[in-house]
Design an enzyme around this catalytic site. Structure first.
Site, PDB file in Angstrom:
ATOM      1  N   PRO A  90       0.814  -1.221   0.000  1.00  0.00           N
ATOM      2  CA  PRO A  90       0.000   0.000   0.000  1.00  0.00           C
ATOM      3  C   PRO A  90       0.847   1.271   0.000  1.00  0.00           C
ATOM      4  O   PRO A  90       0.392   2.315  -0.441  1.00  0.00           O
ATOM      5  CB  PRO A  90      -0.814  -0.098   1.291  1.00  0.00           C
ATOM      6  CG  PRO A  90      -0.686  -1.487   1.770  1.00  0.00           C
ATOM      7  CD  PRO A  90       0.527  -2.093   1.145  1.00  0.00           C
ATOM      8  N   GLU A 134       1.398  -8.859   7.195  1.00  0.00           N
ATOM      9  CA  GLU A 134       1.932  -7.488   7.256  1.00  0.00           C
ATOM     10  C   GLU A 134       2.833  -7.183   6.059  1.00  0.00           C
ATOM     11  O   GLU A 134       3.442  -6.119   5.982  1.00  0.00           O
ATOM     12  CB  GLU A 134       2.708  -7.270   8.563  1.00  0.00           C
ATOM     13  CG  GLU A 134       1.830  -7.115   9.789  1.00  0.00           C
ATOM     14  CD  GLU A 134       0.699  -6.108   9.598  1.00  0.00           C
ATOM     15  OE1 GLU A 134       0.973  -4.987   9.132  1.00  0.00           O
ATOM     16  OE2 GLU A 134      -0.462  -6.462   9.888  1.00  0.00           O
ATOM     17  N   ARG A 172      -2.215  -4.112 -21.522  1.00  0.00           N
ATOM     18  CA  ARG A 172      -2.906  -3.401 -22.614  1.00  0.00           C
ATOM     19  C   ARG A 172      -1.909  -2.774 -23.584  1.00  0.00           C
ATOM     20  O   ARG A 172      -2.219  -2.511 -24.719  1.00  0.00           O
ATOM     21  CB  ARG A 172      -3.829  -2.312 -22.052  1.00  0.00           C
ATOM     22  CG  ARG A 172      -5.107  -2.859 -21.438  1.00  0.00           C
ATOM     23  CD  ARG A 172      -5.963  -1.757 -20.846  1.00  0.00           C
ATOM     24  NE  ARG A 172      -6.518  -0.833 -21.836  1.00  0.00           N
ATOM     25  CZ  ARG A 172      -7.531  -1.109 -22.643  1.00  0.00           C
ATOM     26  NH1 ARG A 172      -8.104  -2.287 -22.593  1.00  0.00           N
ATOM     27  NH2 ARG A 172      -7.972  -0.211 -23.497  1.00  0.00           N
ATOM     28  N   ASP A 187      -7.546   5.711 -24.630  1.00  0.00           N
ATOM     29  CA  ASP A 187      -7.996   5.447 -23.267  1.00  0.00           C
ATOM     30  C   ASP A 187      -7.902   6.696 -22.406  1.00  0.00           C
ATOM     31  O   ASP A 187      -7.019   7.535 -22.626  1.00  0.00           O
ATOM     32  CB  ASP A 187      -7.085   4.393 -22.612  1.00  0.00           C
ATOM     33  CG  ASP A 187      -7.490   2.990 -22.978  1.00  0.00           C
ATOM     34  OD1 ASP A 187      -8.594   2.812 -23.502  1.00  0.00           O
ATOM     35  OD2 ASP A 187      -6.677   2.081 -22.723  1.00  0.00           O
TER      36      ASP A 187
HETATM   37  C1  LIG Z   1      -2.797  -6.341   5.001  1.00  0.00           C
HETATM   38  S1  LIG Z   1      -1.745  -5.774   3.747  1.00  0.00           S
HETATM   39  C2  LIG Z   1      -0.372  -5.195   4.680  1.00  0.00           C
HETATM   40  C3  LIG Z   1      -0.542  -3.781   5.051  1.00  0.00           C
HETATM   41  C4  LIG Z   1       0.651  -3.184   5.739  1.00  0.00           C
HETATM   42  N1  LIG Z   1       0.587  -3.391   7.147  1.00  0.00           N
HETATM   43  C5  LIG Z   1       0.627  -1.671   5.488  1.00  0.00           C
HETATM   44  O1  LIG Z   1      -0.127  -0.983   6.154  1.00  0.00           O
HETATM   45  O2  LIG Z   1       1.322  -1.210   4.564  1.00  0.00           O
HETATM   46  C6  LIG Z   1      -1.136  -7.290   3.064  1.00  0.00           C
HETATM   47  C7  LIG Z   1      -0.646  -7.199   1.638  1.00  0.00           C
HETATM   48  O3  LIG Z   1      -1.686  -6.809   0.768  1.00  0.00           O
HETATM   49  C8  LIG Z   1      -1.178  -6.140  -0.359  1.00  0.00           C
HETATM   50  N2  LIG Z   1      -1.854  -4.825  -0.465  1.00  0.00           N
HETATM   51  C9  LIG Z   1      -2.784  -4.351   0.381  1.00  0.00           C
HETATM   52  N3  LIG Z   1      -3.240  -3.165  -0.024  1.00  0.00           N
HETATM   53  C10 LIG Z   1      -2.588  -2.858  -1.143  1.00  0.00           C
HETATM   54  C11 LIG Z   1      -2.603  -1.744  -2.044  1.00  0.00           C
HETATM   55  N4  LIG Z   1      -3.392  -0.701  -1.848  1.00  0.00           N
HETATM   56  N5  LIG Z   1      -1.785  -1.763  -3.128  1.00  0.00           N
HETATM   57  C12 LIG Z   1      -0.941  -2.805  -3.328  1.00  0.00           C
HETATM   58  N6  LIG Z   1      -0.878  -3.866  -2.527  1.00  0.00           N
HETATM   59  C13 LIG Z   1      -1.687  -3.915  -1.440  1.00  0.00           C
HETATM   60  C14 LIG Z   1       0.317  -6.018  -0.132  1.00  0.00           C
HETATM   61  O4  LIG Z   1       0.958  -7.020  -0.879  1.00  0.00           O
HETATM   62  C15 LIG Z   1       0.466  -6.238   1.358  1.00  0.00           C
HETATM   63  O5  LIG Z   1       1.729  -6.757   1.667  1.00  0.00           O
END
Ligand SMILES: C[S@@+](CC[C@H](N)C(=O)[O-])C[C@H]1O[C@@H](n2cnc3c(N)ncnc32)[C@H](O)[C@@H]1O
Length: 453
Positions: A90, A134, A172, A187
């Site tokens: 994220p 995590e 794409r 697009d």
């Molecule tokens: C529960 S999330 C971990 C969140 C982490 N504790 C943080 O706040 O950054 C578990 C996994 O989901 C994926 N993930 C969750 N949200 C995402 C997003 N907005 N973009 C990309 N990957 C995401 C990632 O691979 C991440 O390691």
């Protein structure tokens, strides 16, 4: 023929099975242009070994073990050669069309039209790591010089959907994955405008008709309609994106024409005066304010700048000032400043300024947006990315600025909106009004040219 291999390292490969077997992705796999290589993370753990471990330090949370993720990456590299490794997280770089295009270019995956075709049978290998819990032990990302990508500022349970979102967007651009190169080029977010709205048969549906121009068979008119609608949508619904896209001078000028007309009103009346106890009163005009604000207005396309003062001596002072700037003398001295000064008009009252604006817009009164250094209660606040709220009224916009200690409560309460105060990361925000006008205009109407990639 170039070929793309995407290795996907995940705890749950089954999440990809149906997706990979459907639609354009499935077809790209069948034609041999794309190979999806799913690796199950637990296959790289010793028998009965867990793939996760508690995050170091106090608190709950598990992370995917570095040696296990690393073993999966090394295996993918051994199968298809070294390739970039992307980690979904994220807090990574936000995935936008621009980011996609840049990655596709740097990996040599672009459509033939945009790229030199790679050597015959070249294989491009990309490794995607989908986090869970995590996330992945951050040392893996450092070790593999990973690209961290986020699909939005929200948190999902895992990186599998982000990996699919990412692939649906980057693929794409890969030749023959999407048949029609033109549809990709048009697009939304690919060029300078979002896409125009799409209509299909039947011509009438639930009382809603296909616009007549689209059925006219006149290609020229249809192209113009598409362009104009796309431009309007881009300005009114996606201004935040549009103002940060690469636009030519001509395109910027077109945006300026479509945006609602803006006016600046500088209040020397109905303002608070006095240091200790501020009371309603009038302030003196300052020619440097008039001068500098006029130049800011010209830069940001403001149609007119009204200086409101009921004081006859102040009006006389400005008349003398404009005797120079509104005549040939001023034009010959400095035509740029003459141009800027031509938008200034001195009026007795706010009502006069509003009436002058209405006269230019078939009697339509402007939406008044106040500005204040402090929070204002009882008036709807607008943040600097809320243009759409004010612009939906399809009315001219008047931005009001106070002098002295700012506008009176009575005046503020007459406005439909108030912009949030200007702040840096300090407690101080005592700007001169000419500085405030420049900053507000830039935040509200400014174009933020991106750097060419
Ligand atoms: C529960 S999330 C971990 C969140 C982490 N504790 C943080 O706040 O950054 C578990 C996994 O989901 C994926 N993930 C969750 N949200 C995402 C997003 N907005 N973009 C990309 N990957 C995401 C990632 O691979 C991440 O390691």
């Amino acid at each position: 023929m170039s070929k793309v291999v995407v290795s996907i390292i995940t705890v749950f490969p089954e999440l990809f099975a149906e997706w990979a077997g459907t639609s354009l992705i499935a077809r790209a796999c069948q034609t041999g242009r794309l190979t999806l290589n799913c690796l199950r993370l637990s296959d790289y753990a010793a028998p009965k070994e867990r793939i996760d471990t508690p995050a170091c330090g106090p608190g709950a949370g598990m992370v995917l073990k570095a040696p296990i993720v690393s073993a999966a990456i090394e295996h993918a590299w051994a199968q298809y050669g070294k390739g970039s490794v992307c980690f979904f997280t994220p807090s990574g770089t936000l995935l936008t069309q621009r980011v996609c295009k840049a990655l596709v270019g740097s990996w040599g995956l672009a459509r033939e039209a945009d790229a030199q075709e790679p050597a015959v049978d070249a294989v491009r290998h990309i490794v995607l790591v989908c986090g869970r819990y995590e996330g992945v032990d951050c040392r893996v990302i450092t070790y593999y010089n990973g690209i961290e990508l986020s699909i939005g500022n929200y948190v999902l349970m895992g990186g599998d959907l982000p990996a699919q979102v990412f692939l649906e967007s980057v693929l794409r651009y890969v030749p023959s994955v999407v048949g029609d190169a033109q549809s990709v080029e048009h697009d939304s977010f690919s060029g300078s405008l979002v896409d125009y709205p799409a209509y299909g048969q039947p011509n009438e549906w639930n009382g809603l008709s296909v616009p007549a121009v689209l059925l006219s068979g006149d290609h020229g008119r249809i192209e113009k309609w598409r362009h104009d609608t796309a431009l309007e949508r881009s300005v009114y619904s996606h201004f935040g994106w549009l103002r940060t896209s690469m636009l030519s001078d001509v395109q910027r000028a077109r945006v300026g024409v479509v945006m609602p007309a803006h006016y600046v009103i500088l209040m020397h009346d109905q303002v608070l005066i006095g240091r200790k106890e501020a009371v309603p009163g009038t302030t003196s005009v300052t020619t440097i304010d008039v001068h500098d604000i006029a130049r800011s207005c010209a830069t940001y396309g403001v149609k007119k700048f009204f200086v409101v003062t009921p004081l006859k001596d102040q009006q006389e002072l400005l008349r003398v000032f404009f005797e120079f700037w509104h005549t040939d003398q001023g034009r010959m001295y400095n035509h740029n400043r003459y141009d800027a000064m031509s938008c200034v008009q001195v009026v007795d009252s706010l009502a006069d300024a509003e009436a002058a604006i209405a006269e230019l817009h078939d009697g339509m009164m402007p939406i008044k947006i106040a500005t204040s250094a402090r929070a204002v209660h009882g008036v709807q606040s607008l943040a600097f990315d809320h243009q759409a709220s004010a612009w939906t009224h399809q009315a001219p916009i008047a931005l009001l600025f106070g002098t002295g200690q700012g506008m009176t409560q009575e005046l503020l309460q007459q406005c439909q909106y108030v912009l949030t105060p200007l702040y840096g990361f300090t407690r101080y925000n005592h700007l001169s009004v000419r500085a405030a006008v420049a900053i507000v205009l830039d935040r509200w109407l400014g174009y933020f040219q991106p750097v060419e990639e």
